[in-house]
Design a protein around this motif. Structure first.
Motif, PDB file in Angstrom:
ATOM      1  N   HIS A 162      -9.483   4.138 -13.702  1.00 25.76           N
ATOM      2  CA  HIS A 162     -10.809   3.694 -13.263  1.00 25.76           C
ATOM      3  C   HIS A 162     -10.707   2.531 -12.288  1.00 25.76           C
ATOM      4  CE1 HIS A 162     -13.847   5.873 -15.804  1.00 25.76           C
ATOM      5  NE2 HIS A 162     -12.701   6.300 -16.321  1.00 25.76           N
ATOM      6  N   LEU A 163      -9.828   1.599 -12.557  1.00 27.75           N
ATOM      7  CA  LEU A 163      -9.678   0.448 -11.674  1.00 27.75           C
ATOM      8  C   LEU A 163      -9.091   0.880 -10.328  1.00 27.75           C
ATOM      9  CD1 LEU A 163     -10.216  -2.583 -11.779  1.00 27.75           C
ATOM     10  CD2 LEU A 163      -7.863  -2.912 -12.562  1.00 27.75           C
ATOM     11  N   PRO A 183      -3.626  -6.028 -20.720  1.00 30.35           N
ATOM     12  CA  PRO A 183      -3.029  -7.083 -19.893  1.00 30.35           C
ATOM     13  C   PRO A 183      -2.810  -6.617 -18.457  1.00 30.35           C
ATOM     14  CG  PRO A 183      -1.904  -6.923 -22.006  1.00 30.35           C
ATOM     15  CD  PRO A 183      -2.815  -5.734 -21.908  1.00 30.35           C
ATOM     16  N   PRO A 184      -3.071  -7.474 -17.472  1.00 30.16           N
ATOM     17  CA  PRO A 184      -2.873  -7.090 -16.070  1.00 30.16           C
ATOM     18  C   PRO A 184      -1.470  -6.578 -15.774  1.00 30.16           C
ATOM     19  CG  PRO A 184      -4.136  -9.123 -16.204  1.00 30.16           C
ATOM     20  CD  PRO A 184      -3.686  -8.809 -17.598  1.00 30.16           C
ATOM     21  N   ASP A 185      -0.469  -7.154 -16.417  1.00 32.44           N
ATOM     22  CA  ASP A 185       0.903  -6.700 -16.168  1.00 32.44           C
ATOM     23  C   ASP A 185       1.117  -5.270 -16.634  1.00 32.44           C
ATOM     24  OD1 ASP A 185       1.603  -9.048 -14.948  1.00 32.44           O
ATOM     25  OD2 ASP A 185       2.675  -9.872 -16.675  1.00 32.44           O
ATOM     26  N   ASP A 186       0.409  -4.859 -17.698  1.00 32.53           N
ATOM     27  CA  ASP A 186       0.531  -3.472 -18.158  1.00 32.53           C
ATOM     28  C   ASP A 186      -0.032  -2.505 -17.117  1.00 32.53           C
ATOM     29  OD1 ASP A 186       1.610  -4.506 -20.433  1.00 32.53           O
ATOM     30  OD2 ASP A 186      -0.004  -3.876 -21.777  1.00 32.53           O
ATOM     31  N   LEU A 187      -1.135  -2.903 -16.473  1.00 29.36           N
ATOM     32  CA  LEU A 187      -1.711  -2.065 -15.424  1.00 29.36           C
ATOM     33  C   LEU A 187      -0.765  -1.968 -14.238  1.00 29.36           C
ATOM     34  CD1 LEU A 187      -5.342  -3.464 -15.595  1.00 29.36           C
ATOM     35  CD2 LEU A 187      -4.580  -1.240 -16.434  1.00 29.36           C
ATOM     36  N   GLU A 228      -4.241  -7.824  -9.534  1.00 25.12           N
ATOM     37  CA  GLU A 228      -5.265  -8.735  -9.040  1.00 25.12           C
ATOM     38  C   GLU A 228      -6.660  -8.293  -9.466  1.00 25.12           C
ATOM     39  OE1 GLU A 228      -6.996 -10.401  -4.753  1.00 25.12           O
ATOM     40  OE2 GLU A 228      -5.113  -9.254  -4.837  1.00 25.12           O
ATOM     41  N   ALA A 229      -6.927  -6.995  -9.362  1.00 26.52           N
ATOM     42  CA  ALA A 229      -8.256  -6.483  -9.707  1.00 26.52           C
ATOM     43  C   ALA A 229      -8.527  -6.596 -11.202  1.00 26.52           C
ATOM     44  CB  ALA A 229      -8.375  -5.031  -9.268  1.00 26.52           C
ATOM     45  N   ALA A 230      -7.498  -6.676 -12.024  1.00 27.39           N
ATOM     46  CA  ALA A 230      -7.684  -6.769 -13.478  1.00 27.39           C
ATOM     47  C   ALA A 230      -8.436  -8.015 -13.889  1.00 27.39           C
ATOM     48  CB  ALA A 230      -6.329  -6.730 -14.176  1.00 27.39           C
ATOM     49  N   GLU A 231      -8.524  -9.008 -13.005  1.00 24.59           N
ATOM     50  CA  GLU A 231      -9.273 -10.227 -13.327  1.00 24.59           C
ATOM     51  C   GLU A 231     -10.746  -9.946 -13.532  1.00 24.59           C
ATOM     52  OE1 GLU A 231      -8.513 -13.061 -10.287  1.00 24.59           O
ATOM     53  OE2 GLU A 231      -6.342 -13.178 -10.667  1.00 24.59           O
ATOM     54  N   GLU A 238      -6.977   5.224   0.789  1.00 23.42           N
ATOM     55  CA  GLU A 238      -6.883   3.970   0.036  1.00 23.42           C
ATOM     56  C   GLU A 238      -6.316   4.178  -1.363  1.00 23.42           C
ATOM     57  OE1 GLU A 238      -7.068   1.154   1.310  1.00 23.42           O
ATOM     58  OE2 GLU A 238      -8.061   1.612   3.217  1.00 23.42           O
ATOM     59  N   LEU A 239      -6.482   5.359  -1.936  1.00 21.78           N
ATOM     60  CA  LEU A 239      -5.803   5.647  -3.202  1.00 21.78           C
ATOM     61  C   LEU A 239      -4.296   5.497  -3.024  1.00 21.78           C
ATOM     62  CD1 LEU A 239      -7.718   8.813  -4.492  1.00 21.78           C
ATOM     63  CD2 LEU A 239      -7.776   6.521  -5.506  1.00 21.78           C
ATOM     64  N   ASP A 240      -3.805   5.935  -1.882  1.00 25.25           N
ATOM     65  CA  ASP A 240      -2.388   5.804  -1.570  1.00 25.25           C
ATOM     66  C   ASP A 240      -1.999   4.334  -1.405  1.00 25.25           C
ATOM     67  OD1 ASP A 240       0.253   6.978  -0.396  1.00 25.25           O
ATOM     68  OD2 ASP A 240      -0.467   5.633   1.183  1.00 25.25           O
ATOM     69  N   ALA A 241      -2.890   3.528  -0.833  1.00 27.06           N
ATOM     70  CA  ALA A 241      -2.546   2.144  -0.484  1.00 27.06           C
ATOM     71  C   ALA A 241      -2.603   1.178  -1.671  1.00 27.06           C
ATOM     72  CB  ALA A 241      -3.483   1.645   0.619  1.00 27.06           C
ATOM     73  N   VAL A 242      -3.363   1.508  -2.711  1.00 33.06           N
ATOM     74  CA  VAL A 242      -3.484   0.600  -3.863  1.00 33.06           C
ATOM     75  C   VAL A 242      -2.151   0.557  -4.601  1.00 33.06           C
ATOM     76  CG1 VAL A 242      -4.602   0.247  -6.107  1.00 33.06           C
ATOM     77  CG2 VAL A 242      -5.964   0.932  -4.117  1.00 33.06           C
ATOM     78  N   ASP A 243      -1.557  -0.630  -4.672  1.00 31.35           N
ATOM     79  CA  ASP A 243      -0.250  -0.773  -5.319  1.00 31.35           C
ATOM     80  C   ASP A 243      -0.366  -1.576  -6.607  1.00 31.35           C
ATOM     81  OD1 ASP A 243      -0.635  -3.384  -4.434  1.00 31.35           O
ATOM     82  OD2 ASP A 243       0.954  -3.299  -2.911  1.00 31.35           O
ATOM     83  N   ALA A 244       0.762  -1.865  -7.220  1.00 32.56           N
ATOM     84  CA  ALA A 244       0.774  -2.577  -8.500  1.00 32.56           C
ATOM     85  C   ALA A 244       0.139  -3.944  -8.376  1.00 32.56           C
ATOM     86  CB  ALA A 244       2.210  -2.690  -9.009  1.00 32.56           C
ATOM     87  N   GLY A 245       0.407  -4.631  -7.277  1.00 33.30           N
ATOM     88  CA  GLY A 245      -0.177  -5.949  -7.080  1.00 33.30           C
ATOM     89  C   GLY A 245      -1.687  -5.904  -6.983  1.00 33.30           C
ATOM     90  N   ALA A 246      -2.216  -4.881  -6.333  1.00 36.47           N
ATOM     91  CA  ALA A 246      -3.661  -4.750  -6.212  1.00 36.47           C
ATOM     92  C   ALA A 246      -4.311  -4.509  -7.569  1.00 36.47           C
ATOM     93  CB  ALA A 246      -3.999  -3.612  -5.252  1.00 36.47           C
ATOM     94  N   LEU A 247      -3.672  -3.699  -8.410  1.00 36.04           N
ATOM     95  CA  LEU A 247      -4.233  -3.478  -9.748  1.00 36.04           C
ATOM     96  C   LEU A 247      -4.163  -4.744 -10.587  1.00 36.04           C
ATOM     97  CD1 LEU A 247      -3.368   0.036 -11.217  1.00 36.04           C
ATOM     98  CD2 LEU A 247      -5.372  -0.732  -9.961  1.00 36.04           C
TER      99      LEU A 247
END
Length: 267
Positions: free
Chosen positions: A223-224, A5-9, A261-264, A250-259
């Protein structure tokens, strides 16, 4: 329901940032700096404790352990076995990256023996996963000669043996456990021209395994995270040297919201 689930990520990303897991890295000498920088960028704390005198003791206090067999000798093999055994005995998640396994007898034997200590995640390219499972002859050094989909059955066999997750890297990554399969598209070809990108991915899988109870969730999150960061970095530069620096940023910049969103994109 999605396998992850995206929320788990998103929760795993938040937990990684808040808990700053201590990740012991027994990794190859070529990639130590970028691996440490990648872990720091995502909020983890790296520790390159890889000698046989200290590896077991440190694994006993680490949040997670990475074992990468890239530049292997007898002393490192002993240190890796001691760390993996210590981690397993204490219920600490550890990740096995079977670099160039299958084509060379010594590292293949060492990596297969390490499976007895049940890594939470195995991460490699298709040829490495096939070689580790005894279903292939390995690749061309660290380069795969087999397709990702060709390694899915071997990956699932390994997951059944370890009780964890197995991730196969390629144009579209495939992550499996005994019952679930997740495909992670994305990333950028410049990752393949960045020394240590794949090894750093293994370290991120260890960091996520320290904060996520489910190994599949940890592997997919890593991976995501790497894929999203690579896509963002590639928007800034198309040269490998500057890409490596931009990717760590960018590894630093990727936050919970980005993961989330990307889970779609997961299949």
């Amino acid at each position: 329901m999605a396998a992850v689930p995206p929320d788990d990520l998103a929760r795993a990303r938040t937990a990684l940032h808040e808990r700053a897991p201590l990740v012991q890295c027994l990794t190859n000498s070529v990639v130590q700096t970028i691996t440490a920088n990648a872990l720091l960028a995502v909020g983890a704390a790296p520790a390159m404790v890889d000698n046989e005198q200290e590896s077991a003791a440190f694994a006993a206090v680490a949040s997670a352990v990475l074992v990468n067999v890239g530049t292997l000798d007898e002393a490192k093999a002993r240190a890796m076995a001691l760390a993996a055994r210590s981690a397993h005995d204490r219920g600490t998640p550890w990740v096995l990256d079977p670099v160039a396994v299958g084509g060379l007898e010594f590292r293949t034997r060492v990596a297969r023996d390490l499976l007895a200590h049940r890594p939470a995640v195995v991460r490699g390219n298709a040829s490495e996963v096939l070689g580790l499972a005894g279903a292939g002859a390995g690749g061309r050094g660290v380069d795969a000669v087999d397709g990702v989909e060709d390694a899915v059955a071997a990956a699932r066999d390994l997951a059944g043996r370890t009780g964890g997750a197995v991730a196969v890297s390629g144009a579209v990554d495939v992550v499996v456990d005994a019952t679930r399969t997740v495909r992670v598209p994305g990333g950028d070809v410049l990752l393949t021209r960045t020394t240590g990108a794949g090894c750093s991915l293994g370290a991120l899988a260890a960091a996520y395994a320290a904060v996520a109870d489910d190994p599949l969730t940890a592997a997919v999150a890593a991976h995501l995270h790497v894929a999203v960061a690579a896509e963002r970095a590639a928007q800034r530069t198309q040269r490998p040297g500057t890409f490596a620096t931009a990717w760590v940023d960018e590894l630093d910049a990727v936050d919970a919201g980005a993961l989330r969103e990307a889970a779609e994109r997961l299949a």
